[in-house]
Motif scaffolding. Sequence first.
Motif, mmCIF file in Angstrom:
data_model
loop_
_atom_site.group_PDB
_atom_site.id
_atom_site.type_symbol
_atom_site.label_atom_id
_atom_site.label_comp_id
_atom_site.label_asym_id
_atom_site.label_seq_id
_atom_site.Cartn_x
_atom_site.Cartn_y
_atom_site.Cartn_z
ATOM 1 N N GLU A 184 0.828 -1.202 0.000
ATOM 2 C CA GLU A 184 0.000 0.000 0.000
ATOM 3 C C GLU A 184 0.863 1.252 0.000
ATOM 4 O OE1 GLU A 184 -2.750 2.910 -0.042
ATOM 5 O OE2 GLU A 184 -2.996 0.794 -0.578
ATOM 6 N N GLU A 185 1.943 1.239 0.769
ATOM 7 C CA GLU A 185 2.812 2.417 0.845
ATOM 8 C C GLU A 185 3.367 2.766 -0.541
ATOM 9 O OE1 GLU A 185 6.932 3.915 3.062
ATOM 10 O OE2 GLU A 185 6.335 1.795 3.087
ATOM 11 N N TYR A 186 3.874 1.775 -1.241
ATOM 12 C CA TYR A 186 4.458 2.019 -2.559
ATOM 13 C C TYR A 186 3.411 2.520 -3.543
ATOM 14 C CZ TYR A 186 6.875 1.024 -6.978
ATOM 15 O OH TYR A 186 7.444 1.114 -8.227
ATOM 16 N N ASN A 187 2.263 1.879 -3.560
ATOM 17 C CA ASN A 187 1.241 2.244 -4.542
ATOM 18 C C ASN A 187 0.532 3.552 -4.194
ATOM 19 O OD1 ASN A 187 1.112 0.072 -6.704
ATOM 20 N ND2 ASN A 187 1.182 -1.142 -4.825
ATOM 21 N N ALA A 188 0.526 3.929 -2.931
ATOM 22 C CA ALA A 188 -0.009 5.240 -2.575
ATOM 23 C C ALA A 188 0.834 6.336 -3.220
ATOM 24 C CB ALA A 188 -0.036 5.401 -1.057
ATOM 25 N N GLY A 189 2.149 6.133 -3.243
ATOM 26 C CA GLY A 189 3.017 7.096 -3.910
ATOM 27 C C GLY A 189 2.845 7.064 -5.420
ATOM 28 N N ARG A 190 2.667 5.892 -5.976
ATOM 29 C CA ARG A 190 2.492 5.767 -7.427
ATOM 30 C C ARG A 190 1.185 6.415 -7.887
ATOM 31 N NH1 ARG A 190 5.947 4.838 -10.898
ATOM 32 N NH2 ARG A 190 5.372 2.875 -11.894
ATOM 33 N N ARG A 191 0.135 6.317 -7.070
ATOM 34 C CA ARG A 191 -1.164 6.913 -7.433
ATOM 35 C C ARG A 191 -1.048 8.409 -7.677
ATOM 36 N NH1 ARG A 191 -3.273 4.349 -2.602
ATOM 37 N NH2 ARG A 191 -3.730 2.172 -3.170
ATOM 38 N N LYS A 192 -0.140 9.053 -6.983
ATOM 39 C CA LYS A 192 -0.003 10.507 -7.106
ATOM 40 C C LYS A 192 0.436 10.917 -8.511
ATOM 41 C CE LYS A 192 1.127 11.059 -2.201
ATOM 42 N NZ LYS A 192 2.184 11.455 -1.218
ATOM 43 N N LEU A 193 0.959 9.963 -9.284
ATOM 44 C CA LEU A 193 1.387 10.265 -10.650
ATOM 45 C C LEU A 193 0.219 10.313 -11.633
ATOM 46 C CD1 LEU A 193 4.555 7.975 -10.895
ATOM 47 C CD2 LEU A 193 4.478 10.436 -10.437
ATOM 48 N N ILE A 194 -0.943 9.827 -11.201
ATOM 49 C CA ILE A 194 -2.099 9.766 -12.103
ATOM 50 C C ILE A 194 -2.772 11.128 -12.149
ATOM 51 C CG2 ILE A 194 -4.339 8.685 -12.530
ATOM 52 C CD1 ILE A 194 -3.250 6.227 -11.025
ATOM 53 N N GLY A 195 -2.825 11.692 -13.334
ATOM 54 C CA GLY A 195 -3.427 12.997 -13.493
ATOM 55 C C GLY A 195 -4.653 12.966 -14.378
ATOM 56 N N ALA A 196 -5.141 14.143 -14.724
ATOM 57 C CA ALA A 196 -6.347 14.251 -15.547
ATOM 58 C C ALA A 196 -6.064 13.984 -17.016
ATOM 59 C CB ALA A 196 -6.961 15.637 -15.379
ATOM 60 N N GLU A 197 -4.789 14.066 -17.399
ATOM 61 C CA GLU A 197 -4.408 13.866 -18.802
ATOM 62 C C GLU A 197 -3.666 12.540 -18.961
ATOM 63 O OE1 GLU A 197 -5.352 16.155 -21.101
ATOM 64 O OE2 GLU A 197 -6.321 17.217 -19.434
ATOM 65 N N ALA A 198 -3.665 12.046 -20.176
ATOM 66 C CA ALA A 198 -2.964 10.803 -20.476
ATOM 67 C C ALA A 198 -1.459 10.992 -20.361
ATOM 68 C CB ALA A 198 -3.320 10.331 -21.880
ATOM 69 N N SER A 199 -0.798 10.074 -19.681
ATOM 70 C CA SER A 199 0.657 10.114 -19.599
ATOM 71 C C SER A 199 1.262 9.617 -20.908
ATOM 72 C CB SER A 199 1.144 9.230 -18.451
ATOM 73 O OG SER A 199 2.541 9.073 -18.510
ATOM 74 N N LEU A 200 2.321 10.282 -21.331
ATOM 75 C CA LEU A 200 3.051 9.877 -22.543
ATOM 76 C C LEU A 200 4.458 9.405 -22.201
ATOM 77 C CD1 LEU A 200 1.984 12.783 -24.947
ATOM 78 C CD2 LEU A 200 0.865 10.571 -24.580
ATOM 79 N N GLU A 201 4.717 9.138 -20.930
ATOM 80 C CA GLU A 201 6.052 8.773 -20.487
ATOM 81 C C GLU A 201 6.077 7.369 -19.901
ATOM 82 O OE1 GLU A 201 7.108 11.671 -17.619
ATOM 83 O OE2 GLU A 201 7.191 13.342 -19.038
ATOM 84 N N MET A 202 7.247 6.759 -19.900
ATOM 85 C CA MET A 202 7.476 5.506 -19.202
ATOM 86 C C MET A 202 7.969 5.857 -17.807
ATOM 87 S SD MET A 202 7.430 2.158 -19.345
ATOM 88 C CE MET A 202 7.019 2.109 -21.081
ATOM 89 N N ARG A 203 7.201 5.472 -16.755
ATOM 90 C CA ARG A 203 7.482 5.952 -15.411
ATOM 91 C C ARG A 203 7.572 4.803 -14.403
ATOM 92 N NH1 ARG A 203 2.979 10.504 -14.485
ATOM 93 N NH2 ARG A 203 1.658 8.782 -15.227
ATOM 94 N N PRO A 204 8.637 4.013 -14.445
ATOM 95 C CA PRO A 204 8.792 2.980 -13.419
ATOM 96 C C PRO A 204 9.106 3.605 -12.064
ATOM 97 C CG PRO A 204 10.778 3.143 -14.721
ATOM 98 C CD PRO A 204 9.767 4.064 -15.368
ATOM 99 N N GLY A 205 8.799 2.867 -11.014
ATOM 100 C CA GLY A 205 9.152 3.338 -9.689
ATOM 101 C C GLY A 205 10.635 3.158 -9.409
ATOM 102 N N SER A 206 11.058 3.676 -8.285
ATOM 103 C CA SER A 206 12.460 3.574 -7.875
ATOM 104 C C SER A 206 12.539 2.786 -6.572
ATOM 105 C CB SER A 206 13.061 4.969 -7.690
ATOM 106 O OG SER A 206 14.390 4.888 -7.239
ATOM 107 N N ILE A 207 13.255 1.661 -6.615
ATOM 108 C CA ILE A 207 13.477 0.846 -5.428
ATOM 109 C C ILE A 207 14.978 0.596 -5.355
ATOM 110 C CG2 ILE A 207 12.996 -1.334 -4.260
ATOM 111 C CD1 ILE A 207 10.354 -1.463 -5.754
ATOM 112 N N GLU A 208 15.617 1.096 -4.340
ATOM 113 C CA GLU A 208 17.081 1.097 -4.275
ATOM 114 C C GLU A 208 17.644 -0.312 -4.424
ATOM 115 O OE1 GLU A 208 20.708 2.692 -1.380
ATOM 116 O OE2 GLU A 208 18.607 2.959 -0.789
ATOM 117 N N GLY A 209 18.603 -0.440 -5.325
ATOM 118 C CA GLY A 209 19.283 -1.713 -5.522
ATOM 119 C C GLY A 209 18.522 -2.721 -6.336
#
Length: 615
Positions: free
Chosen positions: A355-380
């Motif tokens: 839940e913690e990780y996906n709560a942060g990922r949800r913040k990337l969802i906006g009103a417009e379509a994303s045109l970027e490749m946006r993987p998360g960052s997990i150290e190592g």
Amino acid sequence: MAQVGTLSFIEENEVITSRPEIVGTFGVVATTHWLATTAAMTILEKGGNAFDAAAAAGFVHHIVEPDQNGPGGDVPIILWSAARKKVEVICGQGVAPATATVARMKALGLDILPGTGHLPAVVPGSFGAWMLLLRDHGSLTLREVMTPAITAARDGFLVKREVASLLHHTGGFMKTHWPTSAAVFLPGGQAPVAGSLLRVPAQADSYERILREAEAAGGDRLRQIEAARQAWYQGFVAEAIDRFFRQPVMDTTGEAHAGFLTGQDMAQWSATVEAPVTLDYAGYTVCKPGPWAQSPVLLQQLALLKGFDIAKMDHCGPDFVHLVQECTKLALSDREAFYGDPKFADVPLDRLLSEEYNAGRRKLIGAEASLEMRPGSIEGKGGRIPLRARGSTRMAHSETTVAAEDDTSGILSWPQFLAKTRGDTCHLDIIDRWGNMISATPSGGWMTGSPVVPGLGFCVSARGQMFWLDEDHPNGLTPGKRPRTTLTPGLALREGEPYMAFGTPGGDQQDQWSLHAFLRHVHHGLNLQEAIDAPGFYTDHMPSSFYPREWYPGHLAVEADFPKATLAELHRRGHKLEIHPRWGHYNSMTMATRENGVLRAAASPRRMQCYAIGR
């Protein structure tokens, strides 16, 4: 239904589906080909269980859908055993040969693995998986289970329009470069016409020989199953593959290469059993194979969607489609960065599904379509994602071979045509009267992936094309490693009780279409057939798992029966729409459920070959 005089009117809330939702108590079967469905139901009627029926359907699929899979392919299986009271995954995904390394591929001038020929071959895992399933969970003899497939191979099966077209276009290539394939799939040297029957006696002969060697081991059912497995992985099948892979064959590079797969690779591999990856969602526990498949993508999509009120959204409205699409892009980008065979890569699934990780990922969802490749960052953890724009890949080292018989342009070379003409997948869902439940996704070994092995009558899986030639990537090519595939059957428990088996063919779209049907059933109350029939959508906003591994930023394919207002709003939000006709997607979703002893099943009308039956 309202009546006025002699006239009848359908009330607005009465939904007409493409076919009925099947309801029974004895058993239900839903597969992507009607012959596989009837074979499985025949097994249930003979007293076999869902696992016997699944193997029978799988063997039939290998015969009657040669453009989608074959006996030399792969299969992941997920099941609920009423006797064992637990969910298990059987991995029928073969591994890279012992001598197949990044360095050796790069020495051939490759930066990605080709999509056809010997180079991308992996150990064919389907047969071993079916044998493991029958050994641990089946009840009938091997001959009873395999006879429907042998009959279909000898008597013939309907040639679909797509198969006829494919063989028409590739027939010249097969006769010139893959003559062993021409001998099997071009009877009399001619491509079969749509609606005719195609017989593949060479495949029937291989199955019959396996049965003879198995039955020679004695009357014990388990001894026969082990003898059949040995005939495949240590006997005549492995020997034929070993001989053939020493011979160079043409592939998508436009050059001929020998392969790396050997009989020793075959002998050292066996199917395995493992625990599923699970996620609790809205009262359901959704169960999937691990990150050697793309399966956890569906779980992460659900983890992202937990933060939204899906039930209040119109499932054909722009808010629903946009939200699901944007969550899918995020989950698929994490697939590309982090997934791989967990025996070789440290895949941080606990973090990716938290839940913690996906709560942060949800913040990337906006009103417009994303045109970027946006993987998360997990150290190592994770690796670099190669991005190739659609149409940018040089298809072959050499383009000098004879032009394909392409009736639209007439200018595609054989390597180009084969690169754009990949096989796909089959699927089955079965529940029996005892409460056993199984979902499986046979694939690989399709007739345009690699040439037929002489003496066997079938091809070997080219699944290795899904590896990256990057030793530092979790899905980088390594000897003995499973490629991260697209194959992803599913089960769902409801309040702890086994409830649903579900899945679909469709490559990278599998965990998209499955998700949409699941959400519409769970949140919007659609029955199984309604959920499957509902307008479909998907994205290619990720590197394709198939050669040439390209992506299409912002892509959104939709079926035309979405409301026009929905399509207009999605376009306004920046989605790059690709509009298909009604039921025009490749989506071949099937689903089956069990609740209080009542069994239900449904199958997609798309492609006009999926079928559900039961009683």
